[in-house]
Motif scaffolding. Structure first.
Motif, PDB file in Angstrom:
ATOM      1  N   ASN A 283       0.832  -1.200   0.000  1.00 36.20           N
ATOM      2  CA  ASN A 283       0.000   0.000   0.000  1.00 36.20           C
ATOM      3  C   ASN A 283       0.870   1.254   0.000  1.00 36.20           C
ATOM      4  OD1 ASN A 283      -1.999   1.905   0.303  1.00 36.20           O
ATOM      5  ND2 ASN A 283      -2.363   1.465   2.459  1.00 36.20           N
TER       6      ASN A 283
ATOM      7  N   VAL B  96      -8.995  -0.366  -4.767  1.00 41.89           N
ATOM      8  CA  VAL B  96      -7.682  -0.898  -5.123  1.00 41.89           C
ATOM      9  C   VAL B  96      -7.614  -2.392  -4.815  1.00 41.89           C
ATOM     10  CG1 VAL B  96      -5.202  -0.731  -4.693  1.00 41.89           C
ATOM     11  CG2 VAL B  96      -6.610   1.334  -4.686  1.00 41.89           C
TER      12      VAL B  96
ATOM     13  N   LYS C  95      -7.226  -5.288  -7.639  1.00 41.53           N
ATOM     14  CA  LYS C  95      -6.035  -6.120  -7.545  1.00 41.53           C
ATOM     15  C   LYS C  95      -6.407  -7.601  -7.543  1.00 41.53           C
ATOM     16  CE  LYS C  95      -1.885  -7.622  -6.337  1.00 41.53           C
ATOM     17  NZ  LYS C  95      -0.721  -7.606  -7.249  1.00 41.53           N
TER      18      LYS C  95
ATOM     19  N   GLU D 279      -1.513  -2.739  -7.363  1.00 43.91           N
ATOM     20  CA  GLU D 279      -1.958  -1.899  -6.241  1.00 43.91           C
ATOM     21  C   GLU D 279      -1.000  -0.742  -6.019  1.00 43.91           C
ATOM     22  OE1 GLU D 279       0.790  -4.856  -4.189  1.00 43.91           O
ATOM     23  OE2 GLU D 279      -0.472  -4.734  -5.966  1.00 43.91           O
TER      24      GLU D 279
ATOM     25  N   THR E  53      -2.611   2.963  -5.938  1.00 49.17           N
ATOM     26  CA  THR E  53      -2.575   3.745  -4.693  1.00 49.17           C
ATOM     27  C   THR E  53      -1.819   5.058  -4.872  1.00 49.17           C
ATOM     28  OG1 THR E  53      -0.713   2.334  -4.003  1.00 49.17           O
ATOM     29  CG2 THR E  53      -2.884   1.827  -3.081  1.00 49.17           C
TER      30      THR E  53
END
Length: 365
Positions: free
Chosen positions: A86, A135, A139, A146, A150
């Motif tokens: 992330n 996301v 994914k 991702e 992001t």
């Protein structure tokens, strides 16, 4: 039977050696930089330490900057555990700050403080989770990266908040693009008067141990780790891999959203364009320096926060530039990578020699 004595390089000591080598190299580089500016080293380092930890106000400043770093880094670590990286902590912080601000601005001012603060927690985390949800879905459903998504959503979230504080949520009493002051019953209570030590910092500390237990002692934590190591093997073992990956990224977003909520309601007391302070990006470095382990993350965050706050005092004391702290942080990251590589190489060489020695002894026997 007599236990054979083995001579092997102890892996648990790796981390200590890496930290010591990183600290030594960073200290040398920082000293050289200070000498370039003709600064007295004793005065500079004394100002750095006092600026970060010398008074209760300075301690509060340091802790208030460490808290969002810890929260976003914890979220990154949870996501990385399952193989979901992330990079959108910044955008999720914006989302969490927006959610908390909406609650604080538009719910009745007479809302009891306990309920108001609880709603701030919930909305901050939920908005962060919702910002991460698309996301996670794309994914797991279509294999969309991702990392790319992001990063792009960071800019979208920043733009949304910028627009809102410039027009519909703008405080009409000031030309600055920011919202009105948030309701008192929705602000994080200050634990030590006259400082920035607020309730969110204590909650952050508690969450460090909660995440540690979750990642190392719980069944779901084991499933996250198994999914991150090999989602095919985890799927073969009967684990709900898709759900685990989505959940891990949403938890990651929730932590970042909570960090944004704390910044809006515990530090700025309003929604502003720069409410995240860039913590969402710095926290990724903090997570890596902490090896994605909660305690390591907390220590790394305190070091980064101390450098940020202390360097301002050092700048006033010896006239160093404002960018020096960022230079030191960057060098620390580079030296950490170099130190980790060097320690791994040394360990490999020592282990190879130990194995060769044991094989030679076995052949003689």
């Amino acid at each position: 039977m007599k236990k054979e004595k083995t001579t092997a390089y102890r892996k648990p000591a790796d981390g200590v050696f890496v930290i010591l080598l990183t600290a030594m190299l960073t200290f040398i580089a920082c000293s050289l930089l200070l000498k370039l500016y003709n600064a007295d080293l004793g005065t500079a380092y004394s100002a750095l330490i006092r600026g970060a930890w010398g008074t209760k106000n300075n301690i509060g400043e340091t802790l208030s900057k460490a808290a969002p770093l810890v929260l976003v880094a914890l979220g990154f670590a949870v996501g990385a555990q399952s193989g979901m990286f992330n990079i959108g902590g910044e955008g999720q912080m914006f989302a969490g700050a927006l959610g908390a601000s909406l609650v604080a601005l538009y719910l009745p001012a007479e809302t009891p403080a306990v309920i108001g603060i609880l709603l701030v927690f919930i909305t901050g985390a939920v908005f962060g989770m919702l910002w991460a949800l698309p996301v996670a879905y794309l994914k797991t459903k279509f294999g969309v990266s991702e990392i790319v998504m992001t990063v792009m959503l960071n800019e979208v979230a920043s733009g949304i908040v910028s627009y809102l504080v410039s027009f519909p949520m703008k405080d009409p009493m000031t030309p600055i693009h920011q919202s009105a002051i948030l309701g008192a019953n929705f602000q994080m209570p200050t634990l030590i008067k006259g400082t920035k030590i607020h309730l969110g910092i204590v909650i952050t500390l508690v969450l460090v141990f909660v995440v540690w237990f979750f990642m190392s002692r719980s069944t779901l934590g084991y499933q996250l780790k198994a999914t991150g190591l090999s989602n095919r093997a985890a799927l073969y073992a009967g684990m709900p891999v898709t759900s685990i990956m989505i959940l891990s990224l949403m938890i990651s977003g929730g932590f970042a959203g909570l960090a944004g909520a704390f910044e809006a309601t515990g530090v700025h007391y309003r929604l502003i364009e720069g409410v995240t302070g860039g913590f969402g990006f710095t926290a990724i470095i903090v997570a890596q320096l902490g090896k994605n382990r909660p305690i390591g993350i907390a220590v790394a965050a305190l070091v980064f926060a101390s450098l940020t706050v202390g360097s301002a005092a050092m700048q006033r004391a010896v006239g160093t530039p404002a960018m020096l702290s960022e230079m030191i942080e960057g060098l620390a990251v580079i030296f950490f990578i170099i130190s980790e590589f060097a320690v791994k190489r040394v360990r490999k060489e020592i282990n190879n020699k130990a194995i060769a020695k044991e094989l030679a002894a076995a052949q003689k026997a």
